[in-house]
Structure formats: C-alpha cells, structure tokens
Scaffold this active site. Structure first.
Site, PDB file in Angstrom:
ATOM      1  N   HIS A   1       0.854  -1.190   0.000  1.00 54.83           N
ATOM      2  CA  HIS A   1       0.000   0.000   0.000  1.00 54.83           C
ATOM      3  C   HIS A   1       0.888   1.237   0.000  1.00 54.83           C
ATOM      4  O   HIS A   1       1.824   1.330   0.783  1.00 54.83           O
ATOM      5  CB  HIS A   1      -0.911   0.029   1.230  1.00 54.83           C
ATOM      6  CG  HIS A   1      -1.756   1.259   1.279  1.00 54.83           C
ATOM      7  ND1 HIS A   1      -2.918   1.387   0.549  1.00 54.83           N
ATOM      8  CD2 HIS A   1      -1.575   2.442   1.906  1.00 54.83           C
ATOM      9  CE1 HIS A   1      -3.424   2.584   0.750  1.00 54.83           C
ATOM     10  NE2 HIS A   1      -2.630   3.248   1.572  1.00 54.83           N
TER      11      HIS A   1
ATOM     12  N   ARG B   1     -14.068  13.228   7.201  1.00 50.44           N
ATOM     13  CA  ARG B   1     -12.765  13.864   7.470  1.00 50.44           C
ATOM     14  C   ARG B   1     -12.346  14.749   6.301  1.00 50.44           C
ATOM     15  O   ARG B   1     -11.756  15.814   6.494  1.00 50.44           O
ATOM     16  CB  ARG B   1     -11.701  12.784   7.725  1.00 50.44           C
ATOM     17  CG  ARG B   1     -11.876  12.095   9.059  1.00 50.44           C
ATOM     18  CD  ARG B   1     -11.019  10.840   9.152  1.00 50.44           C
ATOM     19  NE  ARG B   1      -9.629  11.135   8.894  1.00 50.44           N
ATOM     20  CZ  ARG B   1      -8.790  10.311   8.265  1.00 50.44           C
ATOM     21  NH1 ARG B   1      -9.193   9.144   7.825  1.00 50.44           N
ATOM     22  NH2 ARG B   1      -7.547  10.648   8.082  1.00 50.44           N
TER      23      ARG B   1
ATOM     24  N   ASP C   1     -14.999   3.132   7.787  1.00 51.96           N
ATOM     25  CA  ASP C   1     -13.943   4.005   7.259  1.00 51.96           C
ATOM     26  C   ASP C   1     -14.447   4.801   6.055  1.00 51.96           C
ATOM     27  O   ASP C   1     -14.113   5.972   5.878  1.00 51.96           O
ATOM     28  CB  ASP C   1     -12.706   3.201   6.859  1.00 51.96           C
ATOM     29  CG  ASP C   1     -11.680   4.125   6.218  1.00 51.96           C
ATOM     30  OD1 ASP C   1     -11.191   5.025   6.930  1.00 51.96           O
ATOM     31  OD2 ASP C   1     -11.417   4.013   5.010  1.00 51.96           O
TER      32      ASP C   1
ATOM     33  N   LYS D   1      -8.685  -1.081   6.044  1.00 55.40           N
ATOM     34  CA  LYS D   1      -8.983  -1.594   4.697  1.00 55.40           C
ATOM     35  C   LYS D   1      -8.027  -2.719   4.321  1.00 55.40           C
ATOM     36  O   LYS D   1      -8.421  -3.708   3.705  1.00 55.40           O
ATOM     37  CB  LYS D   1      -8.897  -0.451   3.685  1.00 55.40           C
ATOM     38  CG  LYS D   1     -10.098   0.493   3.802  1.00 55.40           C
ATOM     39  CD  LYS D   1     -10.000   1.687   2.900  1.00 55.40           C
ATOM     40  CE  LYS D   1      -8.956   2.664   3.373  1.00 55.40           C
ATOM     41  NZ  LYS D   1      -9.170   4.060   3.058  1.00 55.40           N
TER      42      LYS D   1
ATOM     43  N   SER E   1      -7.352   4.214   9.230  1.00 55.95           N
ATOM     44  CA  SER E   1      -8.130   4.187   7.995  1.00 55.95           C
ATOM     45  C   SER E   1      -7.481   3.235   6.984  1.00 55.95           C
ATOM     46  O   SER E   1      -8.140   2.350   6.422  1.00 55.95           O
ATOM     47  CB  SER E   1      -8.210   5.615   7.432  1.00 55.95           C
ATOM     48  OG  SER E   1      -8.599   5.624   6.099  1.00 55.95           O
TER      49      SER E   1
HETATM   50  N1  URA Z   1      -5.665   7.137   2.703  1.00 51.32           N
HETATM   51  C1  URA Z   1      -6.618   6.494   3.404  1.00 51.32           C
HETATM   52  O1  URA Z   1      -7.104   5.457   3.003  1.00 51.32           O
HETATM   53  N2  URA Z   1      -7.037   7.050   4.558  1.00 51.32           N
HETATM   54  C2  URA Z   1      -6.525   8.202   5.054  1.00 51.32           C
HETATM   55  O2  URA Z   1      -6.922   8.622   6.110  1.00 51.32           O
HETATM   56  C3  URA Z   1      -5.529   8.845   4.305  1.00 51.32           C
HETATM   57  C4  URA Z   1      -5.120   8.292   3.127  1.00 51.32           C
END
Ligand code: URA
Length: 423
Positions: free
Chosen positions: A82, A168, A161, A187, A183
C-alpha cells in the site's frame, strides 16, 4: 453510552476505553451518532492524538464494521503493498504482476484519486474494456489462475472508514497520524492479505511532508499490522519530485508498460524491484524468482496481460491520448535542482487527470510528461514539460501551477529514493 461523553473524554486529553471506541464506531456506522458529533470527535483526536492501544482498537472497530476477506486457504502465500499516495506513483501497475510472476498471490484493493494524487483504478480504467469491480469469488479465481488482482474494494469492506473518510475530507481532519493509520490499515486488514509492505511517501507531493512524521505514521501502521498477525514492513520513500517521467492516467499506464517490457525510468524500476523483494520476503518466499529477472525475461509482462484480460481489458488496444498537447520550455539554463511533486500533481489535476469531487469523471489522456528530472542539465528554451488535455481552456491554469515548480543551479544532491525501513 453517550456521544458527548466520548467527545469530552478525548477533548480533555483522556484515553478512550475499548467500550467507548467500539460503541462510537458502531453507532456512527448505523447513523446513530450524528455527523457533527463524529466531526467534533475527529477534531479532538487531531489535537490530542491516540495511544497505541486506542489506535489498535479504533482500527479493530472499523474492521468489524464490515466483512473480512480470507485467502489463508489459497495454498499460495498472499502479499500486498500500500502506498500512502504520491505524484506519478504508478508502482502498483508493474509491481503486482511482477510479484505474481515470482510466485506470490497479490490481492490488491486500490482506490481512485482525489485531489492532486492519482488513483490506481483511474489509471487502469484507461485500458480499453478494463473493469475495476471483481467479486470476492472472482478475486479468489484470479489469485489462483493469474497470481494477482487489482480491483475496487467492495462497499462491504470497512464501511465505517468509508463514511468516516468522507467526513474527514470535508472537516479538515484528514491530517492525523492515528486517523490515517487506522483508515489505511482497516482496509488492508479487511482485504485478507498475509503480508503487507507499506510505501510511506515523504515530501511535497505526499501527505507526510517530513521524515519524522512519515516515520511515526510508518511505525503506527506496522504496529497495527503486526498486532493483527500480518507480517508488515514499511519503507519511507522520496516524494519531493514525481516518480518517473509521466503524471496522468493513460500516460502512467504507458510508462508502466515500458517497465514491464524491461525498460522504463530508473526510479520506477528501482522502486518496483525493491518493493517486490520486500513483498516476497514478507510472504516468506525467500527463494522466489528475482523480480528484476521477471521484468527482463517477460514473465512479469505475461502476468500483466493475463491480469488485464481477466478483467475485460484488451492489453493490445491502443491507450487513449488527449486531444491537445502544449509544451512548456525551460525559463533558464542550468542543472535542474528542484522539480516539485505537488506542483506537477496540481497541474495534472487541472488538466483533467484528477477529480475535485468523488463523483467527477477523469480524463484518461490528460496529464504531464516531464522532459527533465532533478540532476539533468537543461538549456533555456528547451521543452521541460508537455501538457496533455482534452480541454484547451485548462492549459493556462495548469501552466500557472508549474510556474514555481522548478529551481536551477550549479549542483544537485538527490535524496535517496528509499529513505528508511521500519519493521
Ligand atoms: N488514505 C486512506 O485510506 N485514509 C486516510 O486517512 C488517508 C489516506
């Protein structure tokens, strides 16, 4: 339990209990905690921070808000990467098939771009016919048959999320290490990978502008992954200048194809091979094939073609090109010492490569080609950028973003591409 008590605990610098966290996330996901209350709690977290125990529990609660994929019975080790997002960061495109060609299975759930950073799905959707949606059963089939799949996360994964991130985004509460870490990790844990390599970007084109905060984000995410039994490693990598020589959807696919064909820009190749080796090692595949060899011998390209075809794409179809191009010349002569990633990202976005709102479409052909990178000597008048767009009305605004992007001087000491490693 009461939302105001939870907000007040954090506002006053206290530690949220596991029960408070579980309740507030579940009640917010069900719509029983109001958006304004969650916004106030997020802002308190931005200011007061979270302990490791709180971030872990917050992540756990978001993970528990939806389904969790499980590929542990696949018979092949799974591993994923990621990136926290950058400009010209097309690495997932060559990386996933390269790692698949070396013997691991890569379940890569990706996102779309928002703001000045691009999204992997937007890039891949410039391949004619390619579709981002794959069911969990389809993912499993692709992991077994092809070795890798890059697709959109279904709405069932970490729905808390999804809701929280949208809030956010419009309440100035994205920039919080515990909120970003939970966050991302909710995922990634929901995706069911056995090993995870995090590419934490540092510099003007990244969320984290300095090494100290990037290191803290990396440590927080590695802690969450490790606590959940996922072997997690993070690299801190430079994002002060764009990766490679292209920024934009189809332009970045074309550059990724160069890498898969054994060529391509040295920084993209280096990062692809470095991350691939980390992913294979994290999956325990120490005697796997060498990723550099997979790029040279065509096996990574074969895996790419199979992956694209399995999602309806035509790997031989010409990629879309923008209707208009415009060259921007260098204003002076000298060695290019700075080429600002954020400025180039904004220019590509203004040309149509990115979106301002989630529902906006993106242009496949729009973007920026870089004709020089930091360290290159240029002469005044020589082309520095080519701007690509479908709408010539966007050119001036994009060129404006680039007016301060470059600096010229006598010498140049490049930042290392890989700055640090955290495990
Ligand atoms: N990417 C995400 O998935 N979440 C965040 O809070 C910031 C970047």
């Amino acid at each position: 339990m009461d939302a105001i008590d939870v907000i007040a605990t954090k506002r006053d610098g206290g530690e949220l209990s596991p029960e408070q966290i579980d309740w507030v996330i579940a009640a917010y996901t069900r719509g029983e905690v109001a958006e304004e209350q969650m916004a106030a709690l997020n802002m308190a977290i931005v200011w007061r921070g979270m302990t490791r125990a709180e971030v872990g529990r917050w992540t756990e609660a978001m993970l528990a808000s939806g389904e969790r994929l499980d590929f542990s019975d696949l018979g092949v080790p799974t591993t994923d990467k990621h990136s926290t997002g950058g400009v010209g960061d097309k690495i997932t495109l060559p990386l996933t098939p390269t790692v698949a060609a070396c013997g691991a299975a890569v379940p890569q759930l990706s996102g779309r771009g928002l703001g000045h950073t691009g999204g992997t799905l937007d890039k891949l959707e410039s391949v004619p016919g390619w579709r981002a949606e794959v069911s969990p059963a389809g993912m499993r089939r692709m992991l077994l048959d092809v070795g890798g799949v890059i697709c959109a996360a279904g709405t069932g994964l970490a729905p808390a999320d999804r809701k929280l991130y949208a809030l956010r985004d419009v309440t100035g509460t994205v920039e919080s290490i515990p909120l970003i870490a939970s966050s991302i990790m909710s995922k990634k844990l929901a995706e069911g990978t056995g090993a995870l390599v995090l590419d934490v970007k540092v510099g003007s084109g990244a969320f984290m502008k300095d090494v100290a905060s990037a290191r803290e984000l990396a440590r927080t995410m590695v802690g969450i992954g490790t606590d959940h039994g996922v072997r997690t490693v993070a690299l801190l990598t430079a994002m002060d200048t764009p990766l490679g020589r292209t920024v934009g959807n189809a332009l970045e696919v074309a550059e990724s194809l160069e890498v898969l064909a054994g060529g391509g820009p040295p920084d993209v190749v280096e990062l692809t091979v470095t991350l691939a080796r980390e992913m294979l090692a994290a999956a325990g595949l120490d005697d796997a094939a060498d990723p550099a060899e997979a790029l040279r011998d065509g096996s990574a390209m074969d895996a790419w073609r199979r992956m694209v075809a399995a999602q309806g794409g035509d790997p031989d179809a010409p990629l879309p090109v923008a209707a208009e191009t415009h060259q921007v010349p260098a204003a002076e002569s000298g060695v290019l010492t700075r080429l600002d990633a954020h400025a180039v990202g904004v220019a590509a976005w203004r040309l149509g490569a990115g979106r301002a709102r989630k529902e906006d479409p993106v242009s496949a052909g729009a973007g920026v080609t870089l004709h020089a990178k930091p360290g290159d000597r240029v002469r005044a008048g020589q082309p520095l950028f080519t701007l690509h767009t479908d709408d010539p009305g966007r050119l001036d605004h994009a060129a404006e973003a680039l007016s301060d992007a470059c600096a010229f001087g006598g010498g140049h000491t490049p930042l290392p591409l890989v700055i640090d490693r955290v495990e």
